[in-house]
Design a protein around this motif. Structure first.
Motif, PDB file in Angstrom:
ATOM      1  N   ALA A  53      52.908  94.151  32.782  1.00 45.12           N
ATOM      2  CA  ALA A  53      51.880  93.709  33.724  1.00 45.12           C
ATOM      3  C   ALA A  53      52.342  92.438  34.436  1.00 45.12           C
ATOM      4  CB  ALA A  53      50.567  93.461  32.988  1.00 45.12           C
ATOM      5  N   GLU A  54      51.915  92.284  35.666  1.00 41.72           N
ATOM      6  CA  GLU A  54      52.328  91.133  36.463  1.00 41.72           C
ATOM      7  C   GLU A  54      51.131  90.243  36.783  1.00 41.72           C
ATOM      8  OE1 GLU A  54      54.259  92.587  39.915  1.00 41.72           O
ATOM      9  OE2 GLU A  54      56.035  93.297  38.841  1.00 41.72           O
ATOM     10  N   VAL A  55      51.397  88.952  36.868  1.00 37.63           N
ATOM     11  CA  VAL A  55      50.388  87.972  37.273  1.00 37.63           C
ATOM     12  C   VAL A  55      50.720  87.548  38.692  1.00 37.63           C
ATOM     13  CG1 VAL A  55      49.422  85.690  36.827  1.00 37.63           C
ATOM     14  CG2 VAL A  55      50.070  87.169  34.909  1.00 37.63           C
ATOM     15  N   SER A  56      49.714  87.450  39.547  1.00 39.71           N
ATOM     16  CA  SER A  56      49.975  87.085  40.942  1.00 39.71           C
ATOM     17  C   SER A  56      50.575  85.688  41.031  1.00 39.71           C
ATOM     18  CB  SER A  56      48.682  87.151  41.755  1.00 39.71           C
ATOM     19  OG  SER A  56      47.836  86.062  41.433  1.00 39.71           O
ATOM     20  N   VAL A  57      51.430  85.501  42.030  1.00 35.65           N
ATOM     21  CA  VAL A  57      52.051  84.194  42.242  1.00 35.65           C
ATOM     22  C   VAL A  57      50.986  83.150  42.552  1.00 35.65           C
ATOM     23  CG1 VAL A  57      53.623  82.894  43.715  1.00 35.65           C
ATOM     24  CG2 VAL A  57      54.221  85.210  43.010  1.00 35.65           C
ATOM     25  N   ASN A  58      49.951  83.548  43.297  1.00 31.92           N
ATOM     26  CA  ASN A  58      48.870  82.620  43.627  1.00 31.92           C
ATOM     27  C   ASN A  58      48.194  82.095  42.365  1.00 31.92           C
ATOM     28  OD1 ASN A  58      49.387  83.012  46.298  1.00 31.92           O
ATOM     29  ND2 ASN A  58      47.424  83.943  46.802  1.00 31.92           N
ATOM     30  N   ALA A  59      47.917  82.999  41.432  1.00 34.32           N
ATOM     31  CA  ALA A  59      47.251  82.594  40.193  1.00 34.32           C
ATOM     32  C   ALA A  59      48.138  81.650  39.389  1.00 34.32           C
ATOM     33  CB  ALA A  59      46.896  83.828  39.370  1.00 34.32           C
ATOM     34  N   PHE A  60      49.426  81.991  39.302  1.00 31.87           N
ATOM     35  CA  PHE A  60      50.348  81.138  38.566  1.00 31.87           C
ATOM     36  C   PHE A  60      50.444  79.756  39.204  1.00 31.87           C
ATOM     37  CE2 PHE A  60      54.512  79.265  37.908  1.00 31.87           C
ATOM     38  CZ  PHE A  60      54.654  79.332  36.529  1.00 31.87           C
ATOM     39  N   ALA A  61      50.584  79.717  40.536  1.00 31.57           N
ATOM     40  CA  ALA A  61      50.714  78.448  41.243  1.00 31.57           C
ATOM     41  C   ALA A  61      49.471  77.583  41.063  1.00 31.57           C
ATOM     42  CB  ALA A  61      50.956  78.705  42.734  1.00 31.57           C
ATOM     43  N   PHE A  62      48.304  78.217  41.109  1.00 35.14           N
ATOM     44  CA  PHE A  62      47.057  77.476  40.938  1.00 35.14           C
ATOM     45  C   PHE A  62      46.970  76.883  39.527  1.00 35.14           C
ATOM     46  CE2 PHE A  62      42.615  77.488  39.499  1.00 35.14           C
ATOM     47  CZ  PHE A  62      42.074  76.578  40.388  1.00 35.14           C
ATOM     48  N   LEU A  63      47.242  77.687  38.516  1.00 31.76           N
ATOM     49  CA  LEU A  63      47.139  77.214  37.132  1.00 31.76           C
ATOM     50  C   LEU A  63      48.166  76.125  36.834  1.00 31.76           C
ATOM     51  CD1 LEU A  63      46.521  80.593  35.261  1.00 31.76           C
ATOM     52  CD2 LEU A  63      44.892  78.744  35.626  1.00 31.76           C
ATOM     53  N   PHE A  64      49.396  76.312  37.332  1.00 30.91           N
ATOM     54  CA  PHE A  64      50.426  75.306  37.073  1.00 30.91           C
ATOM     55  C   PHE A  64      50.090  73.998  37.779  1.00 30.91           C
ATOM     56  CE2 PHE A  64      54.522  73.180  37.798  1.00 30.91           C
ATOM     57  CZ  PHE A  64      54.967  73.097  36.491  1.00 30.91           C
ATOM     58  N   SER A  65      49.566  74.089  39.005  1.00 31.15           N
ATOM     59  CA  SER A  65      49.188  72.885  39.727  1.00 31.15           C
ATOM     60  C   SER A  65      48.076  72.130  39.001  1.00 31.15           C
ATOM     61  CB  SER A  65      48.734  73.239  41.144  1.00 31.15           C
ATOM     62  OG  SER A  65      48.223  72.099  41.804  1.00 31.15           O
ATOM     63  N   GLU A  66      47.094  72.865  38.495  1.00 25.96           N
ATOM     64  CA  GLU A  66      46.010  72.227  37.754  1.00 25.96           C
ATOM     65  C   GLU A  66      46.541  71.551  36.489  1.00 25.96           C
ATOM     66  OE1 GLU A  66      42.570  71.925  38.456  1.00 25.96           O
ATOM     67  OE2 GLU A  66      43.436  72.404  40.411  1.00 25.96           O
ATOM     68  N   MET A  67      47.466  72.218  35.822  1.00 23.32           N
ATOM     69  CA  MET A  67      48.055  71.638  34.619  1.00 23.32           C
ATOM     70  C   MET A  67      48.838  70.371  34.963  1.00 23.32           C
ATOM     71  SD  MET A  67      50.774  73.389  32.003  1.00 23.32           S
ATOM     72  CE  MET A  67      52.140  73.191  33.140  1.00 23.32           C
ATOM     73  N   LEU A  68      49.561  70.404  36.081  1.00 23.09           N
ATOM     74  CA  LEU A  68      50.344  69.255  36.511  1.00 23.09           C
ATOM     75  C   LEU A  68      49.443  68.073  36.862  1.00 23.09           C
ATOM     76  CD1 LEU A  68      53.079  68.027  37.279  1.00 23.09           C
ATOM     77  CD2 LEU A  68      52.852  69.115  39.518  1.00 23.09           C
TER      78      LEU A  68
END
Length: 223
Positions: A53-68
């Motif tokens: 299964a794949e996770v959208s790049v948008n979702a990954f970018a959003f979550l990583f940015s929030e973590m950062l």
């Protein structure tokens, strides 16, 4: 907090091709329907059900940015921020290794350095970032150093870093993942991330893996 840490507060996600949905936009009725359709707890799902299964790049970018952004508010300077990102990546790497080993029960345990690094370069990178890393090299100067490079690291693609903190490398998160997997497979190492831009790839990041002496001694015995 130092001036460097204050400057990092301006880190933000760059504009993306598709806008992200607003969680606050769900109505109570929609939430009720959503809850009915998703009655199975994610923790109860079989681990092989989501294989591939794949996770959208948008979702990954959003979550990583929030973590950062969450992390940079709780550190004192760029080095401390990279250390925290490395620690978070380490926690992800431990769990990723468990999942990869569980899913591929027929895989053999790697006992040689090159086999282990190739596993990270191919299987781990493809699982975590959707593609293989771009290169795997051995240092010509130090026998205990190897390098894995990613020309367009996903963790840096949507992060805007101000010029006054240009030394920040979000690849510290990836370095933490690699270090956790190396440690978990009994190849203790010190892993760091370095920006090495080339023509066409300004975000190119090299993950430098420095093996402990015990790994080199064991490798010599296995020859």
């Amino acid at each position: 907090m130092s001036s460097s840490a204050s400057a990092t507060s301006r880190l933000s996600v760059m504009s993306m091709a598709a806008s992200l949905p607003s969680v606050g936009g769900y109505s109570s009725a929609a939430s009720s329907i959503y809850a009915k359709r998703n009655t199975t707890n994610i923790l109860e799902r079989h681990l092989n059900k989501t294989r591939g299964a794949e996770v959208s790049v948008n979702a990954f970018a959003f979550l990583f940015s929030e973590m950062l952004q969450y992390t940079q508010k709780r550190v004192n300077g760029i080095q401390d921020l990279e250390r925290k990102l490395n620690e978070l990546g380490y926690r992800v790497g431990i769990r990723a290794l468990d999942l990869l080993v569980w899913r591929d029960k027929n895989s053999k345990r790697e006992t040689r350095v090159l086999g282990m690094l190739y596993f990270i370069h191919t299987t781990v990178w493809k699982t975590m970032f959707g593609k293989q890393a771009d290169s795997l090299e051995k240092s010509t100067e130090n026998e205990d150093e190897y390098m894995i490079s990613d020309n367009d690291p996903m963790v840096s693609r949507f992060i805007s870093v101000p010029k006054d903190v240009s030394q920040l490398n979000c690849g510290a998160f990836m370095a933490g993942i690699v270090e956790a997997i190396m440690d978990g497979c009994q190849f203790p190492s010190r892993v760091t991330a370095h920006t090495v831009p080339i023509d066409g790839f300004p975000l190119r990041t090299t993950i430098l893996i420095k093996l402990d002496r015990e790994v080199l001694d064991r490798e010599e015995q296995l020859k």
